[in-house]
Motif scaffolding. Structure first.
Motif, mmCIF file in Angstrom:
data_model
loop_
_atom_site.group_PDB
_atom_site.id
_atom_site.type_symbol
_atom_site.label_atom_id
_atom_site.label_comp_id
_atom_site.label_asym_id
_atom_site.label_seq_id
_atom_site.Cartn_x
_atom_site.Cartn_y
_atom_site.Cartn_z
ATOM 1 N N GLU A 88 28.840 43.889 40.969
ATOM 2 C CA GLU A 88 29.887 43.125 41.649
ATOM 3 C C GLU A 88 30.805 42.444 40.631
ATOM 4 O O GLU A 88 32.023 42.391 40.815
ATOM 5 N N VAL A 89 30.211 41.918 39.562
ATOM 6 C CA VAL A 89 31.007 41.315 38.492
ATOM 7 C C VAL A 89 31.941 42.357 37.891
ATOM 8 O O VAL A 89 33.132 42.093 37.646
ATOM 9 N N GLU A 90 31.396 43.516 37.654
ATOM 10 C CA GLU A 90 32.189 44.618 37.089
ATOM 11 C C GLU A 90 33.373 44.958 37.988
ATOM 12 O O GLU A 90 34.499 45.178 37.506
ATOM 13 N N GLU A 91 33.136 44.996 39.291
ATOM 14 C CA GLU A 91 34.216 45.310 40.235
ATOM 15 C C GLU A 91 35.294 44.236 40.215
ATOM 16 O O GLU A 91 36.496 44.555 40.232
ATOM 17 N N ARG A 92 34.892 42.977 40.182
ATOM 18 C CA ARG A 92 35.879 41.896 40.153
ATOM 19 C C ARG A 92 36.673 41.910 38.850
ATOM 20 O O ARG A 92 37.874 41.613 38.838
ATOM 21 N N LEU A 93 36.012 42.231 37.767
ATOM 22 C CA LEU A 93 36.723 42.334 36.487
ATOM 23 C C LEU A 93 37.717 43.491 36.527
ATOM 24 O O LEU A 93 38.794 43.413 35.926
ATOM 25 N N GLY A 94 37.353 44.575 37.220
ATOM 26 C CA GLY A 94 38.290 45.686 37.376
ATOM 27 C C GLY A 94 39.527 45.261 38.145
ATOM 28 O O GLY A 94 40.660 45.665 37.808
ATOM 29 N N ILE A 95 39.335 44.427 39.174
ATOM 30 C CA ILE A 95 40.480 43.901 39.929
ATOM 31 C C ILE A 95 41.337 43.024 39.023
ATOM 32 O O ILE A 95 42.577 43.131 39.021
ATOM 33 N N ALA A 96 40.689 42.148 38.265
ATOM 34 C CA ALA A 96 41.427 41.280 37.344
ATOM 35 C C ALA A 96 42.214 42.109 36.334
ATOM 36 O O ALA A 96 43.370 41.792 36.024
ATOM 37 N N LYS A 97 41.614 43.156 35.838
ATOM 38 C CA LYS A 97 42.276 44.023 34.858
ATOM 39 C C LYS A 97 43.556 44.634 35.442
ATOM 40 O O LYS A 97 44.604 44.643 34.780
#
Length: 249
Positions: A88-97
């Motif tokens: 989930e953290v990875e997904e949110r970081l992808g959104i931030a990116k």
């Protein structure tokens, strides 16, 4: 190009970035707690395995082996949960990116207008801050991936060594298998914990960078709207006292 709408888009996208980074950073605390829980389960497994291997009482050995297998299941659950949280953290970081990249692209061709040195300096500083922010987000993503991968590996190792999978008829061999599995799972948990610590520091810097970028983007957007209002006022014909449009007095 100095369209205020572009400045607003940059501001909104950086706000999304900051919001996602704040949520991710809160998740890191949960990841740390989960890693500590996994380490505690590993300690319990070692205690029970040692008891099963060293006791001369077959009944005590069998109970200890089952207890070790039960703790392995606890380890499996905690590591699987950690892996899911890291995903989930990875997904949110992808959104931030994606939002950082959008803001960076919009800023690339943005111009604050002529005769406005303060806005030009703010724009230059914002571009630099957004570039730095993009680098930090890029660094955080593989760290989250590392947590997910290592915890998944630990969960898979533990899954093969839960109580139903241990042969109590050969207690010494089962205890040996659990020992080997504990060592393998422990290495994975340690690596995950290291990734979590690096992720925490990276997100702390990224969060601070996002806040600074958002503040500067707000100034840039306000400046763009003020400039637009000034231009509209300059080109709006004045009204005479009867309300009829006329030349400026």
């Amino acid at each position: 190009m100095s369209d205020p709408r572009v400045a607003d888009e940059v501001l909104v996208n950086l706000a999304v970035v900051r919001g996602n980074l704040q949520q991710v950073w809160r998740s890191v605390d949960e990841l740390r707690a989960s890693a500590r829980g996994a380490e505690s389960a590993l300690d319990d497994v070692e205690v029970e395995t040692s008891r099963a291997r060293l006791t001369t009482d077959p009944a005590i050995g069998a109970v200890s082996l089952r207890n070790a297998g039960d703790q392995m299941d606890v380890l499996r659950q905690r590591c699987a949960l950690s892996s899911s949280m890291a995903e989930e953290v990875e997904e949110r970081l992808g959104i931030a990116k994606r939002h950082v990249e959008f803001a960076r692209d919009r800023l690339e061709h943005y111009e604050p207008g002529t005769g406005n040195p303060d806005a030009a300096a703010a724009l230059s500083g914002l571009r630099t801050q957004v570039e730095d922010l993009a680098v930090l987000v890029d660094l955080a993503i593989p760290l989250a991936q590392g947590v997910r991968t290592h915890m998944r590996e630990a969960a898979e190792t533990a899954a093969a060594l839960t109580s139903p999978n241990l042969a109590e008829s050969d207690r010494q061999y089962s205890a040996f298998k659990v020992d080997r599995g504990t060592q393998t799972a422990s290495r994975s948990v340690v690596r995950a914990d290291e990734s979590v610590r690096h992720l925490d520091r990276t997100l702390e810097s990224a969060g601070a960078g996002a806040a600074r970028s958002l503040g500067r983007a707000d100034l840039l957007a306000n400046n763009a709207h003020d400039r637009l209002l000034a231009e509209q006022h300059r080109w709006t014909p004045a009204l005479d006292q009867s309300g009829v449009k006329g030349p400026p007095r």
